[in-house]
Design a protein around this motif. Structure first.
Motif, PDB file in Angstrom:
ATOM      1  N   LYS A   1      39.367  45.980  45.980  1.00 54.51           N
ATOM      2  CA  LYS A   1      39.454  44.873  45.026  1.00 54.51           C
ATOM      3  C   LYS A   1      40.390  45.221  43.873  1.00 54.51           C
ATOM      4  N   ARG A   2      40.337  46.447  43.419  1.00 55.77           N
ATOM      5  CA  ARG A   2      41.255  46.865  42.354  1.00 55.77           C
ATOM      6  C   ARG A   2      42.707  46.785  42.822  1.00 55.77           C
TER       7      ARG A   2
ATOM      8  N   GLU B   1      39.855  50.579  34.134  1.00 57.28           N
ATOM      9  CA  GLU B   1      38.997  49.846  33.206  1.00 57.28           C
ATOM     10  C   GLU B   1      39.537  48.437  32.979  1.00 57.28           C
ATOM     11  N   GLU B   2      40.860  48.307  32.841  1.00 60.12           N
ATOM     12  CA  GLU B   2      41.458  46.982  32.667  1.00 60.12           C
ATOM     13  C   GLU B   2      41.284  46.130  33.925  1.00 60.12           C
TER      14      GLU B   2
ATOM     15  N   LEU C   1      38.397  41.809  37.023  1.00 62.93           N
ATOM     16  CA  LEU C   1      37.485  41.439  38.095  1.00 62.93           C
ATOM     17  C   LEU C   1      36.278  40.662  37.577  1.00 62.93           C
ATOM     18  N   ALA C   2      35.910  40.915  36.331  1.00 58.53           N
ATOM     19  CA  ALA C   2      34.776  40.210  35.736  1.00 58.53           C
ATOM     20  C   ALA C   2      35.165  38.846  35.169  1.00 58.53           C
TER      21      ALA C   2
ATOM     22  N   ARG D   1      37.202  36.621  39.828  1.00 60.38           N
ATOM     23  CA  ARG D   1      36.300  35.937  40.746  1.00 60.38           C
ATOM     24  C   ARG D   1      37.070  35.259  41.875  1.00 60.38           C
ATOM     25  N   THR D   2      38.317  34.883  41.607  1.00 59.97           N
ATOM     26  CA  THR D   2      39.164  34.354  42.677  1.00 59.97           C
ATOM     27  C   THR D   2      39.445  35.426  43.718  1.00 59.97           C
ATOM     28  N   ILE D   3      39.717  36.644  43.263  1.00 60.46           N
ATOM     29  CA  ILE D   3      39.916  37.769  44.179  1.00 60.46           C
ATOM     30  C   ILE D   3      38.657  37.983  45.019  1.00 60.46           C
TER      31      ILE D   3
END
Length: 330
Positions: A239-240, A256-257, A262-263, A268-270
């Motif tokens: 995901k990253r 961290e970025e 992702l939050a 959320r699209t990913i």
């Protein structure tokens, strides 16, 4: 699970890896897949991506074919708007002549890249408009009836390389049905229209010389590992990587970025695009893929082992084959 299982190899270039290491990993994955009982391996055409080494599927297929002997190999796919149909027919006709009975040709309508790269390929944004006509022209070259008088693909003519229409919308489903071709849905990154597209394809399918009944291939991602903890670690890394590929726009993000993204709504699209992903130990993978095959109404599944490191992809492919009891080739 009773349907065949295949692999979509994206030839991922992991962090700290070279393109050469990625391509050697594709050779190792193909050898493993052949021995483990996968039906076919496809390679997708992508351009100008620092993390994907499969920009020239025909060349990669030729190399892999030299290091395997029985498994089917193909493009999943060639982005036809980027090429003249005659050139594609010659390339895949050559492959089919050298490796008879082993070559597939999946065709996509998207360019597989951005607009600047599309221009560098000497194509324009309207190239996709002629996709249905280009598919039929290509089909003619690979059969014995060229649609262009006096022009034949040599090699290519009479090889009848099997064609597959790739898609993530109703357009591809309708075209595949009208032409009587197998349909492969890209649910591994575009899940929204899966059920509607498959239903439309089956409803409107018209038999052809290549295919007498509908045939659906559905795609899913797989992250299989020896422990749940390791599988979840690899899935987070995937995901990253997707955030950096699709949202980075040339920027360099810390982990961290990326986790902050992702939050967010963009993240959320990913997550949504990776909806059809099996993650976990072999028993979880078996349960997920069996359910997904039923959900998709698929005649075959094609899975992308999307972890970045070659060693993890190989392990994921082996664990998945073992979990599903694929017929081992001797």
């Amino acid at each position: 699970m009773t349907v065949p299982l295949s692999i979509l190899d994206l030839a991922t270039i992991g962090a700290g890896e070279s393109a050469a290491e990625s391509l050697q990993g594709s050779v190792e994955l193909a050898r493993l897949a052949e021995a483990a009982g996968y039906r076919r391996i496809w390679y997708a055409e992508h351009h100008n991506s620092a993390s994907i080494a499969s920009s020239a599927p025909a060349v990669l297929i030729a190399h892999i074919a030299q290091h395997t002997s029985t498994i089917r190999l193909g493009a999943g796919g060639v982005m036809l708007p980027n090429h003249a149909p005659l050139t594609v027919a010659e390339q895949f006709g050559t492959l089919a002549t050298l490796h008879p009975g082993r070559i597939d040709l999946g065709l996509g309508r998207a360019p597989g890249t951005d607009q600047n790269t599309l221009r560098a390929l000497r194509r324009d944004a309207h190239s996709a408009d002629s996709f249905p006509q280009d598919v039929q022209e290509l089909r003619g070259y690979l059969s014995s009836t060229s649609l262009i008088p006096g022009v034949d693909a040599i090699p290519g003519k009479g090889t009848n390389v099997p064609l597959y229409i790739l898609g993530s919308s109703l357009f591809g489903a309708r075209l595949a049905a009208a032409l009587g071709l197998p349909y492969s849905f890209a649910s591994h990154f575009a899940p929204n229209a899966l059920e509607d597209a498959v239903a439309l394809y089956r409803r409107e399918f018209r038999p052809s010389d290549q295919l007498d009944r509908p045939y659906v291939i559905a795609a899913a991602n797989v992250v299989a590992a020896d422990s749940e903890e390791d599988a979840q670690r690899q899935f987070l890394a995937l995901k990253r990587r997707w955030v950096r590929m699709f949202l980075g726009r040339g920027r360099s993000f810390t982990d961290e970025e990326v986790d902050q993204i992702l939050a967010s709504a963009a993240g959320r699209t990913i997550e949504h695009n990776l909806k059809y992903t099996a993650v976990g130990t072999p028993s979880a993978i078996r349960e997920y893929l069996t359910g997904f095959a039923d959900h998709a109404g698929a005649d075959e599944l094609i899975v992308a082992h999307q972890t970045a490191a070659v060693v993890d992809r190989l392990r994921s492919a082996q664990l998945t084959a073992d979990a599903l009891g694929l017929p081992i080739r001797r």
